[in-house]
Design an enzyme around this catalytic site. Structure first.
Site, PDB file in Angstrom:
ATOM      1  N   CYS A 183       0.770  -1.052  -0.009  1.00 42.19           N
ATOM      2  CA  CYS A 183      -0.120   0.159   0.003  1.00 42.19           C
ATOM      3  C   CYS A 183       0.838   1.304  -0.057  1.00 42.19           C
ATOM      4  O   CYS A 183       1.543   1.612  -0.888  1.00 42.19           O
ATOM      5  CB  CYS A 183      -1.023  -0.183   1.299  1.00 42.19           C
ATOM      6  SG  CYS A 183      -2.340   0.957   1.122  1.00 42.19           S
ATOM      7  N   GLU A 191      -2.556  -8.870   3.096  1.00 41.19           N
ATOM      8  CA  GLU A 191      -2.897  -9.326   4.632  1.00 41.19           C
ATOM      9  C   GLU A 191      -4.304  -9.438   4.795  1.00 41.19           C
ATOM     10  O   GLU A 191      -4.795  -9.740   5.954  1.00 41.19           O
ATOM     11  CB  GLU A 191      -2.162  -8.474   5.686  1.00 41.19           C
ATOM     12  CG  GLU A 191      -2.888  -7.198   5.868  1.00 41.19           C
ATOM     13  CD  GLU A 191      -2.577  -6.000   4.666  1.00 41.19           C
ATOM     14  OE1 GLU A 191      -1.999  -6.449   3.787  1.00 41.19           O
ATOM     15  OE2 GLU A 191      -2.928  -4.730   5.165  1.00 41.19           O
ATOM     16  N   HIS A 249      -3.866  -5.151  -0.298  1.00 43.25           N
ATOM     17  CA  HIS A 249      -3.545  -5.627   1.029  1.00 43.25           C
ATOM     18  C   HIS A 249      -3.465  -7.236   0.866  1.00 43.25           C
ATOM     19  O   HIS A 249      -4.526  -7.918   0.883  1.00 43.25           O
ATOM     20  CB  HIS A 249      -4.613  -4.919   1.797  1.00 43.25           C
ATOM     21  CG  HIS A 249      -4.324  -3.641   2.074  1.00 43.25           C
ATOM     22  ND1 HIS A 249      -3.600  -3.225   3.009  1.00 43.25           N
ATOM     23  CD2 HIS A 249      -4.918  -2.636   1.692  1.00 43.25           C
ATOM     24  CE1 HIS A 249      -3.512  -1.809   3.054  1.00 43.25           C
ATOM     25  NE2 HIS A 249      -4.460  -1.545   2.032  1.00 43.25           N
TER      26      HIS A 249
END
Lengths: 361, 560
Positions: A252, A338, A336
């Protein structure tokens, strides 16, 4: 009793609703997120610092707040806008309602808003500053907005970054050491690194390259984070010094920092990318991934230099979603891996990072 | 890869007569398929035995054959038309079974017809329980303990084990025909024997019962390049034990946290990839309401009844996209027909709530067993859209045309408390109304939950609707006096507005307040409590939509 509240936008639009969470004035950049689940993760994601977040999904709070889904140590949003705030939370992990949680954390929310109408306004006119209040008149609140600093002028990274370095807990014997430059990291990045056998040392955004390299980490992770990347010259300098020394993965804001370190600059997107359904094409294999996103700025691909190239693009608007270096062990993605919230389709980037570390040893 | 240039003519198999589990939704899918193929310059030959369909209209396909859907007739059409490909994944189980037979009997090979979309092997793998289970085990997706039974003797053997209750499902049938839940060996023998007779393969699946678990479905798409997306997920209000075709269903899921949502989404993608499906598929999962445990229940390797619901619920034309995938196109080469700017390669984001309620024919078959179990009994369904669950539910109830204008169906108020408890614990077509009645009599959410296993979130919403009934009754006189004062600031004006937001019809409000319906209507109009219309745009307003597709709600902005 439920109090009335108003949400005012910089352009003078006033929305009437009901107060939930804390009864305190809020001020920030009003943005929308189209994810249908994941409000707890969104509330605690440091990349939302300085922003009042509107969720387009109309029923929020249904599954309450649980002890496990925090993405940082505090609520990061300045305010929260929903159509309906659930009065009853129903999920086996839920410990409290969202309303109670936001009261406890002193964050104000406003419900009963035609969030679709608000979203359409932001889509048409771009994101803008706004404020929530239960006491001010429309005139007062608009004056307050006028007299407050704009989002682009504040370095939020300094506000959300850790003050001192710390080590993320790791059970067992780590296989490798990662240094993470914290510009507003989400816990799930460390959790995923741990799953890959990495022990993570988290450094403040102001840490010098020398300090990070001193401990001789195996790889460096550049975290996500809030705000306008053009204010982060000091971090870009650090990244420039780190490049080439160790394998680097950026996420990001980390993607933007790498872009800036390699000659590019960022520009602000009209209403950003925030949600769990953004299609990104990997230019390497033409596969498309559904990604979790939260960013308001993008990299200008034309100014990239010194071997950095575009590796991923967004299929909705063609903007840069990932970079890779032709020779050096460096890559980054604008979305993202994650997840938390959002699809876990890109979680393989953590193992890819580890593989890159092993290959460059 | 763009469209395969070798495919110039395609035969599409329709779904034949309307039966339970295979109704007009397959006409909708087939029509979309024909139109979608023709958009790409492909000539379409359609075979369907049901003339009362839109797909058999002369302008939908290039050639229409109204013939029985069996190998003999299909072979003759193939011989005559010599299509390059066969599309069989849009005609429900009938189309799929026919394609399987055409392949098995060598017809496709003889005439050099390619089966388009999902390969036959994948279809067989998804439909053969044992193959499917071993695949699931290989890819690490949990499946409940089960036994394949092919004879009465084998059935008797299963009676000796200790996991009860068990669920019985015959293989290769529509809408779970012949299935049931066995609480004990005697019931297992009875249901099992019937299932053996009904199964095309004389095969019955006996499985650990997951009664009370949450039932969640995902509609998933995959193209030949292995790009996968989920179109929509759906949560059944009725927990496991009720056939999903007989369940009240909401889209998207309401009680799943992001972790649960993504866990099941990942499982669904894992499954569609492992099966190698090219097109759409439907994955049904059971989720433990008290842990992250889940089981894969079933996969439909084709456009299914749920796909039609998911399509309408999201604005994402599953059949249209599946057809284009079948002729070689990739998800990122297909346009999103609603926004016309974005691509079919994304996941719809909803900013509303969709409720589906099944429509049972018990008003026609008054002596039929009204209990609903794992064998589908509904002959139709209604779907509604609104900004919240309560109004969507109320709209759906009114759409059922069962003379219910809300949760107060007249009959249930004559039930004894024991009857109510029975009606809550044993699912039947009246359960929704029975639950509301129980709340009227002061039963608590916890008690209803204990009896039904329905998630407290849904029950709380029903309770709220009942509480609104009470408020309308209590403030009836004050509301009536509003008709004279027209006082906009009176709390009763707000009450009226709240009732409309919750989805109460004027007629219902009139009943509770004791005024004529038209008085309520003119009263709320005077207070400017009027519906606004919002767009279904697949993207929660993130992008502008080109094709209007509206629903009404009592929110602020009107988008017409």
């Amino acid at each position: 009793m439920v109090k009335k509240a108003i949400l005012a936008l910089e352009d003078g639009t006033i929305y009437e609703g009901l107060s939930f969470g804390a009864d305190a004035p809020a001020y920030g950049e009003v943005v929308f997120n189209t994810g249908m689940t994941g409000y707890q993760e969104i509330l605690t994601d440091p990349s939302y610092a300085g922003q009042i977040v509107c969720l387009t999904y109309p029923m929020i709070g249904n599954y309450g707040i649980n002890p496990d889904d925090f993405e940082s140590g505090k609520v990061q949003v300045e305010g929260f806008i929903v159509h309906e705030c659930a009065e009853v939370a129903s999920n086996w992990r839920s410990k409290m309602t969202m309303d109670f949680f936001l009261k406890e954390r002193n964050i104000s929310g406003i419900s009963g808003i035609d969030t679709r109408s608000l979203t359409r306004r932001l889509r048409a006119h771009g994101v803008m500053m706004g404020a929530i209040s239960t006491t001010e008149s429309p005139e007062e609140i608009l004056t307050r907005i006028k007299n407050s600093p704009s989002y682009a002028g504040v370095d939020f990274v300094r506000k959300v970054s850790t003050e001192k370095p710390y080590v993320w807990p790791f059970e067992g014997t780590p296989e490798r050491q990662i240094a993470l430059l914290d510009c507003g990291v989400k816990y799930n990045i460390m959790r995923n690194l741990a799953k890959e056998g990495c022990q993570t040392t988290v450094y403040p955004c102001t840490a010098a390259a020398e300090e990070i390299l001193e401990r001789n980490p195996d790889g460096i992770m550049l975290s996500p984070g809030p705000g306008d990347p053009s204010l982060l010259g000091y971090v870009v300098d650090t990244v420039r010094k780190l490049a080439g020394k160790k394998p680097i993965m950026g996420v990001c804001l980390g993607n933007q920092l790498l872009g800036c370190a390699f000659g590019s600059r960022t520009f602000k997107l009209k209403f950003g990318h925030r949600g769990s359904n953004h299609p990104v094409k990997d230019l390497n294999n033409d596969r498309v991934y559904i990604t979790s996103q939260n960013h308001g700025y993008a990299i200008d691909p034309d100014e990239l230099k010194d071997g950095m190239e575009v590796a991923h693009i967004n299929l909705n608007d063609g903007t840069v979603e990932g970079l890779r270096h032709r020779e050096l062990p460096i890559f980054s993605i604008q979305y993202h891996p994650e997840a938390s919230p959002g699809p876990m389709d890109s979680v393989y980037y953590f193992s890819q990072f580890v593989r890159m570390i092993e290959e460059s040893k | 890869m763009p469209k395969d240039p070798n495919i110039r003519k395609v035969m599409v198999i329709g779904s034949g007569p309307i039966i339970i589990g295979q109704a007009a939704e397959f006409d909708y899918a087939g029509t979309q398929a024909c139109t979608s193929l023709r958009e790409e310059g492909v000539r379409v030959v359609l075979i369907n035995s049901n003339p009362a369909t839109i797909m058999t209209d002369t302008e939908i396909a290039d050639r229409v054959y109204i013939e029985p859907l069996n190998v003999e007739f299909a072979s003759r059409v193939i011989e005559r038309e010599m299509p390059d490909g066969l599309l069989a994944t849009l005609g429900g189980q009938t189309g799929l079974n026919l394609a399987t037979q055409l392949a098995a009997e060598g017809v496709l090979e003889r005439y050099n017809v390619r089966l388009l979309g999902t390969p036959l092997k994948s279809i067989q793998m998804a439909e053969d329980r044992e193959e499917f289970r071993s695949l699931m085990r290989r890819i690490g997706e949990p499946v409940p303990e089960s036994w394949i039974v092919q004879s009465e003797n084998e059935l008797a053997e299963v009676c000796h084990q200790t996991i009860w209750p068990l669920i019985v499902r015959p293989a290769y049938t529509l809408g779970g025909t012949g299935g049931g839940i066995a609480q004990n060996p005697a019931e297992l023998m009875e249901i099992g024997k019937r299932g053996l007779k009904l199964s095309m393969r004389h095969q019955v699946m006996v499985e650990r019962s997951l009664l009370g678990w949450k039932e969640i479905e995902y509609e998933v798409m995959r193209d030949a390049n292995n790009t996968c997306i989920t179109v929509c997920n759906m949560e059944n209000l009725d927990p496991m034990g009720v056939h999903t075709g007989d369940s009240i269903v909401v889209a998207p899921s309401q009680t799943l946290s992001d972790k649960e949502y993504q866990m099941l989404r990942s499982a669904s993608l894992n499954i569609i990839r492992s099966l190698g499906i090219e097109g759409g598929c439907n994955v049904q999962l059971a989720l433990d309401p008290n842990s992250f445990d889940y089981f894969v229940i079933e996969v439909n390797p084709r456009v299914s009844r749920s796909s039609a619901l998911a399509s309408k619920a999201t604005g994402y034309p599953i059949a249209r996209v599946a057809s284009k995938i079948a002729i070689g196109m990739r998800l990122d080469e297909i346009q999103n027909a609603v926004t016309k700017k974005t691509l079919a390669c994304f996941e719809p984001s909803l900013d509303y709530c969709v409720v589906k309620i099944p429509r049972w024919p018990f008003d026609k078959f008054t002596l039929a067993d009204r209990r609903i179990t794992t064998q589908m009994k509904a002959t139709g369904e209604v779907m509604s859209i609104d900004r919240a669950f309560e109004p969507a539910l109320m709209k759906a109830i009114r759409s059922l045309e069962v003379k219910a204008y809300g949760l107060s169906a007249k009959k249930v108020n004559t039930y004894s408390d024991v009857q109510l408890e029975e009606g809550i614990s044993t699912p039947n077509d009246e359960r929704l109304f029975v639950i509301a009645e129980a709340f009227r009599r002061g039963m608590m959410v916890e008690e209803v939950h204990a009896l039904s296993n329905i998630d407290r979130w849904f029950l709380d919403k029903i309770l709220r609707l009942v509480q609104m009934e009470t408020r309308l009754k209590v403030h009836g006189r004050a509301i009536a006096s509003l008709a004279e004062t027209l006082d906009v600031d009176a709390p009763e004006a707000q009450l009226l507005s709240d009732a409309k937001k919750l989805g109460f019809s004027d007629r219902q409000i009139a009943d509770f307040v004791g005024l004529p319906e038209r008085t309520i209507r003119s009263l709320r109009k005077a207070f400017q409590i009027v519906p606004t219309y919002k767009l279904v745009d697949t993207c929660a307003a993130e992008f502008e939509a080109e094709t209007p597709y509206y629903y009404s709600c009592y929110d602020k902005e009107d988008e017409r």
